[in-house]
Design a protein around this motif. Sequence first.
Motif, PDB file in Angstrom:
ATOM      1  N   ARG A  29       0.816  -1.224   0.000  1.00 41.49           N
ATOM      2  CA  ARG A  29       0.000   0.000   0.000  1.00 41.49           C
ATOM      3  C   ARG A  29       0.847   1.271   0.000  1.00 41.49           C
ATOM      4  NH1 ARG A  29      -5.304  -0.765   1.268  1.00 41.49           N
ATOM      5  NH2 ARG A  29      -5.471   1.198   2.392  1.00 41.49           N
ATOM      6  N   ARG A  69      -2.396   5.373  -4.614  1.00 42.95           N
ATOM      7  CA  ARG A  69      -3.827   5.053  -4.563  1.00 42.95           C
ATOM      8  C   ARG A  69      -4.285   4.699  -3.149  1.00 42.95           C
ATOM      9  NH1 ARG A  69      -5.433   0.063  -8.260  1.00 42.95           N
ATOM     10  NH2 ARG A  69      -6.959  -0.341  -6.649  1.00 42.95           N
ATOM     11  N   HIS A  70      -3.331   4.367  -2.259  1.00 43.33           N
ATOM     12  CA  HIS A  70      -3.705   4.084  -0.867  1.00 43.33           C
ATOM     13  C   HIS A  70      -3.164   5.154   0.086  1.00 43.33           C
ATOM     14  CE1 HIS A  70      -4.878   0.168  -2.383  1.00 43.33           C
ATOM     15  NE2 HIS A  70      -3.670  -0.020  -2.865  1.00 43.33           N
TER      16      HIS A  70
END
Length: 275
Positions: A29, A69-70
């Motif tokens: 992540r 994206r995280h």
Amino acid sequence: MRPGDPADPLLRQVLPLADELADVAGYTRDPVGDRMASPVPGLLQKYSGRALLVTTGACAVHCRYCFRRHFPYSEAPHSLAQWQPALDQIARDPTIHEVILSGGDPLMLTDGQLARLVEQIAAIPSVRRLRVHTRLPIMIPERVTPDLLQLLQDSRLAPLVVVHANHPRELDYDVAHAIAALVRAGIPVLNQSVLLRGINDDLATLVELSERLVDLRVMPYYLHQMDRVAGGAHMAVPESQGRDLVARMRRQLPGYAIPRYVREEQSEPHKLPLD
Ligand SMILES: *Cc1c(COP(=O)(O)O)cnc(C)c1O
Ligand code: SF4
């Protein structure tokens, strides 16, 4: 995007697929160690002389391969008052000569918000340059407004704009118009791309992308090896293939049209050249 074509390279960049749910070893992540590099919320400092401000979590698109994206955007500042600790940190470190506005996409801020932020940065005497990393001139070219050009031109700081296009078809008429406005304003424009499976992992596409960029007065800057972000594994291209593609680009294009093929490594003092 070509309607009705599920393999369209522009669609593939934003199309959520069930493949993303696969848990692939090595894909995490926080693939580039953003959390470790953040001395105060919203500020990332990995490389000498440069500091990066995460200005907002918003973007014009949600690229499926995005390495942030995280990213915990909710913990990042959302207003000028909240940016103050990051600005204070920049002011305390006279070795920082360049501030990079990133995100998310800094051009999701209004021109008024941007003007106030840029003014605060310019008030720090040791900062000389302002770099704006944005995909908005590609995705919503109307965002390149006269006010935006004016604020970049009027600042004491030397501006640079780094756009993000992965495929020559992203550079259509409206995008060309927006880029021309930046170039006419005397702002150096660079491009960074990500090497992506099924999107630009072939010689003809990469050559056409570089040629089209140079024709628009945009210098190809980086071709990034995709960061190993959880959910992105299906879009990754092996480094050996990337090296081979860049070697073949060299046989066809002038040196200035060859982007640097790089990978981001957590503990390295710069992006790692791969070719
Ligand atoms: C990529 C990056 C930069 C800019 O690196 P350049 O090689 O100067 O383009 C700066 N800060 C962070 C945290 C980065 O990830
Ligand atoms: S525009 Fe950039 S930051 Fe935003 S989703 Fe795409 S790759 Fe991520």
